[in-house]
Enzyme design. Structure first.
Site, mmCIF file in Angstrom:
data_model
loop_
_atom_site.group_PDB
_atom_site.id
_atom_site.type_symbol
_atom_site.label_atom_id
_atom_site.label_comp_id
_atom_site.label_asym_id
_atom_site.label_seq_id
_atom_site.Cartn_x
_atom_site.Cartn_y
_atom_site.Cartn_z
ATOM 1 N N LYS A 72 -26.252 -33.536 42.527
ATOM 2 C CA LYS A 72 -24.973 -32.892 42.935
ATOM 3 C C LYS A 72 -25.083 -31.294 42.969
ATOM 4 O O LYS A 72 -24.667 -30.842 43.895
ATOM 5 C CB LYS A 72 -24.004 -33.509 42.188
ATOM 6 C CG LYS A 72 -22.565 -32.850 42.402
ATOM 7 C CD LYS A 72 -21.433 -33.704 41.587
ATOM 8 C CE LYS A 72 -21.935 -34.414 40.419
ATOM 9 N NZ LYS A 72 -22.172 -33.553 39.155
ATOM 10 N N THR A 74 -27.731 -29.601 42.950
ATOM 11 C CA THR A 74 -28.723 -29.167 44.356
ATOM 12 C C THR A 74 -28.083 -28.977 45.547
ATOM 13 O O THR A 74 -28.169 -28.321 46.217
ATOM 14 C CB THR A 74 -29.808 -30.196 44.318
ATOM 15 O OG1 THR A 74 -30.500 -30.460 42.859
ATOM 16 C CG2 THR A 74 -30.841 -29.944 45.221
ATOM 17 N N ARG A 95 -20.620 -25.034 36.434
ATOM 18 C CA ARG A 95 -20.394 -24.963 35.205
ATOM 19 C C ARG A 95 -21.705 -24.443 34.483
ATOM 20 O O ARG A 95 -22.958 -24.232 35.234
ATOM 21 C CB ARG A 95 -20.136 -26.317 34.458
ATOM 22 C CG ARG A 95 -18.939 -26.850 34.798
ATOM 23 C CD ARG A 95 -18.829 -28.318 34.690
ATOM 24 N NE ARG A 95 -19.769 -28.937 35.197
ATOM 25 C CZ ARG A 95 -20.047 -30.205 34.657
ATOM 26 N NH1 ARG A 95 -19.563 -30.730 33.511
ATOM 27 N NH2 ARG A 95 -21.011 -31.064 35.299
ATOM 28 N N LYS A 106 -31.134 -35.357 30.142
ATOM 29 C CA LYS A 106 -30.846 -34.915 31.618
ATOM 30 C C LYS A 106 -31.470 -33.740 32.106
ATOM 31 O O LYS A 106 -31.650 -33.673 33.363
ATOM 32 C CB LYS A 106 -29.217 -35.132 31.530
ATOM 33 C CG LYS A 106 -28.473 -34.647 32.821
ATOM 34 C CD LYS A 106 -27.144 -34.640 32.723
ATOM 35 C CE LYS A 106 -26.736 -34.162 34.112
ATOM 36 N NZ LYS A 106 -26.821 -32.673 34.434
ATOM 37 N N ALA A 274 -17.987 -33.976 31.942
ATOM 38 C CA ALA A 274 -16.977 -35.011 32.325
ATOM 39 C C ALA A 274 -16.825 -36.380 31.820
ATOM 40 O O ALA A 274 -15.842 -36.856 31.967
ATOM 41 C CB ALA A 274 -17.435 -34.933 33.927
ATOM 42 N N PHE A 302 -20.560 -35.484 36.733
ATOM 43 C CA PHE A 302 -20.772 -36.837 36.928
ATOM 44 C C PHE A 302 -20.552 -37.338 38.026
ATOM 45 O O PHE A 302 -20.228 -36.635 39.097
ATOM 46 C CB PHE A 302 -20.627 -37.400 35.545
ATOM 47 C CG PHE A 302 -21.218 -37.319 34.385
ATOM 48 C CD1 PHE A 302 -22.703 -37.443 34.378
ATOM 49 C CD2 PHE A 302 -20.851 -36.904 33.429
ATOM 50 C CE1 PHE A 302 -23.359 -36.987 33.518
ATOM 51 C CE2 PHE A 302 -21.496 -36.461 32.009
ATOM 52 C CZ PHE A 302 -22.821 -36.382 32.267
ATOM 53 N N PHE A 382 -34.741 -38.134 50.343
ATOM 54 C CA PHE A 382 -35.924 -38.323 49.758
ATOM 55 C C PHE A 382 -36.953 -38.756 50.907
ATOM 56 O O PHE A 382 -36.579 -39.308 51.950
ATOM 57 C CB PHE A 382 -36.010 -39.539 48.641
ATOM 58 C CG PHE A 382 -35.446 -39.066 47.399
ATOM 59 C CD1 PHE A 382 -36.278 -39.031 46.199
ATOM 60 C CD2 PHE A 382 -33.915 -38.787 47.382
ATOM 61 C CE1 PHE A 382 -35.575 -38.741 44.944
ATOM 62 C CE2 PHE A 382 -33.409 -38.319 46.038
ATOM 63 C CZ PHE A 382 -34.271 -38.160 44.849
ATOM 64 N N TRP A 410 -33.323 -29.872 48.559
ATOM 65 C CA TRP A 410 -34.280 -29.772 47.679
ATOM 66 C C TRP A 410 -35.588 -29.339 48.371
ATOM 67 O O TRP A 410 -36.330 -28.286 47.733
ATOM 68 C CB TRP A 410 -34.476 -31.098 47.016
ATOM 69 C CG TRP A 410 -35.376 -31.112 45.806
ATOM 70 C CD1 TRP A 410 -34.999 -30.786 44.512
ATOM 71 C CD2 TRP A 410 -37.033 -30.967 45.589
ATOM 72 N NE1 TRP A 410 -36.273 -30.895 43.720
ATOM 73 C CE2 TRP A 410 -37.399 -30.890 44.273
ATOM 74 C CE3 TRP A 410 -37.921 -30.859 46.739
ATOM 75 C CZ2 TRP A 410 -38.509 -30.615 43.794
ATOM 76 C CZ3 TRP A 410 -39.506 -30.903 46.338
ATOM 77 C CH2 TRP A 410 -39.622 -30.700 44.849
#
Length: 557
Positions: A72, A74, A95, A106, A274, A302, A382, A410
């Site tokens: 998210k 990224t 954030r 994480k 969150a 999240f 991907f 990415w």
């Protein structure tokens, strides 16, 4: 060999922060520099830009997180970079990362690959000290409260009814339940105490929802810290702690300006989780960005069942914000995981698993559409994704009235987000947002909880255990019934059971505790087994972090 996120970030050539500020029409005098590549926006700056026109607000959210990854942040960064490549005046608002997940499981929260915010190491570690200030202010209040009891307890505080908890910005499960005051009489009153992670502190929420210093102090003064022997509320203002807390937060209240790998301005400020807090960056940062840029990309933590719901029903409601579009992030791999594949089985072109798991995406689409905000679904691509899988997801989304775009940010940075940026721009130009919150503030607390549980999670009903029902009655009797609810729930499932993937049905949400965050302005509802102080996994990410003799950090991700 593929480079890691930290290698890519460390190879970045950053521009001086004053040049980044120029892209937002800011002068060097309006910045408070933290070295060459970070700065805070001054109060004079925030006051001046408040008179400007307002740009478009785009929220980035996602399906429920899985071990397969969704990306998210990224996508948020890559989308902002893509807007820049299209010649648009854009800013990203995010954030700040917490040290807890950074050293836990994480990892950091600066994006990934060629869609990152830099300096990545600073951002993921101490940054400009905002979290330290929140921690200090929180624990100062705790110390003043215990000292008040020790010094005669003029307010008649019942030590068994203290609700204010200490905090630390680290996953430390042994601090969840502690006893303080052991030793001699001079060491304080013996009582049970608790720690939460800093991002779950009400002061973090207050910092992120405050409009200015005056509002911050007012919110701090309203925070409920305890109850008296007679059952009356005791607030932070009664303990004469507000001025000192505000002094600790005087710099933390100012938004931070940094940049992406492609020098897009990024305003990074505040960091409530969150799953246990309201999951959004600060109101000040978002409003400032909207006055400085034509397009503002922000995110909520999240999945959309947590972050987006709280962004809409808490942040937008309180701050008078109205999002113009939502980008919903998914990956083929994550959808397959929701369809029953194990992590090691992903990426093998299993269309049946994708078809089974796409129900999770379907529910998030339906949820977002309940707010009447246009939705764009993006697949974070991907290398293992097949054309058949991508085509299936696109058909699925378009059949449900959503725009769709593939993103390769990415690997390609802003260039890989141009298709998504163009789809978002088209949506902004052709579809009108009629945003509204999900429920009315005036509804009873149980009804608001029930609406979120049924409409957003898909639950059949809500059960209240322990003293949760009595606590709701108490809060309503004390005049807190008109506040929105901040649901604390596992991020891994639409339900409160992290094992129920996809789109679970026939389940109940269990509420075990309810308490007021009166300064923040919402009711916190703890469901299932969610913890406000996470623990470390068997092999914490901290095991892989190191620094060499030259000060070069390795192992962050």
């Amino acid at each position: 060999m593929m480079k890691t996120d930290i290698q890519i970030a460390q190879e970045a050539v950053m521009e001086p922060i004053v040049k980044i500020a120029e892209k937002l029409s800011l002068t060097p005098e309006e910045l408070e520099p933290y070295g060459r590549d970070k700065a805070k926006l001054s109060e004079a700056c925030l006051e001046r830009v408040s008179q400007n026109g307002q740009g478009k607000l785009v929220l980035v959210t996602a399906i429920n997180p899985t071990p397969a990854g969704e990306g998210k942040t990224t996508i948020s960064v890559g989308l902002g970079q893509a807007f820049g490549k299209l010649g648009k005046k854009a800013a990203i608002v995010l954030r700040e990362p917490s040290l807890g997940p950074c050293f836990g499981i994480k990892g950091g929260a600066a994006g990934g690959g060629y869609a990152q915010v830099v300096p990545m190491e600073d951002l993921n570690l101490h940054f400009t000290g905002d979290f330290h200030a929140v921690t200090a202010a929180n624990n100062l209040l705790a110390a003043i409260l215990d000292n008040h009891i020790q010094q005669g307890n003029e307010l008649g505080i019942d030590p068994r009814q203290i609700v204010w908890k200490r905090c630390v910005d680290m996953n430390d499960r042994v601090l969840r339940n502690v006893v303080v005051g052991l030793g001699s009489k001079a060491d304080g009153v013996v009582r049970e105490d608790h720690f939460v992670i800093t991002v779950a502190s009400e002061i973090m929420a207050v910092l992120c929802l405050a409009e200015d210093m005056a509002d911050l102090k007012e919110r701090l003064s309203r925070m409920v810290v305890a109850y008296t022997y007679a059952g009356d509320v005791v607030r932070a203002g009664q303990l004469q702690a507000v001025g000192a807390m505000a002094a600790l937060l005087k710099d933390a209240i100012k938004p931070n300006l940094v940049q992406t790998l492609e020098h897009t301005p990024a305003i990074v400020h505040g960091g409530p989780f969150a799953n246990i807090a309201h999951g959004c960056n600060s109101v000040r940062a978002t409003k400032a960005a909207l006055r400085m840029a034509d397009y503002v990309i922000t995110e909520a933590g999240f999945g959309a069942d947590l972050g987006a719901e709280k962004f809409f029903d808490i942040k937008c409601r309180m701050a008078g914000l109205s999002p113009d579009a939502v980008v919903l992030v998914a990956t083929v791999r994550a959808l397959q995981y929701n369809g029953g594949l194990a992590k090691e089985e992903l990426g093998n072109g299993d269309l049946a698993a994708l078809e089974a798991g796409i129900s999770n995406l379907e529910k998030h689409i339906e949820n977002l559409q309940k707010y009447d905000v246009p939705v764009v679904v993006t697949l974070n691509a991907f290398a293992t994704d097949t054309e058949a899988e991508i085509a299936f997801v696109e058909r699925f989304c378009r059949a449900r009235g959503c725009a769709f775009a593939l993103a390769r940010v990415w690997e390609q940075g802003g260039e890989g987000g141009i298709a998504l940026a163009e789809e978002v721009l088209h949506t902004l130009e052709t579809k009108e947002s009629r945003f509204h919150p999900l429920y009315d503030d005036a509804l009873p607390i149980r009804e608001k909880i029930g609406i979120v549980a049924r409409e957003i999670y898909g639950a059949d009903d809500v059960s209240y255990v322990g003293g949760a029902g009595r606590q709701i009655a108490r809060l309503e009797a004390q005049g807190f019934g008109n506040l929105p609810v901040c649901m604390a729930k596992t991020q891994y499932s639409l339900s409160d059971n992290p094992e129920l993937l996809g789109r679970p049905k026939g389940f109940s949400i269990t509420v075990r505790d309810v308490y007021v965050a009166a300064g923040a302005g919402f009711i916190v509802v703890l469901t299932g087994t969610v913890m406000t102080m996470p623990g470390l996994p068997k092999r914490p990410a901290a095991y892989g972090v190191d620094v060499d003799a030259a000060g070069r950090i390795t192992g962050l991700y």
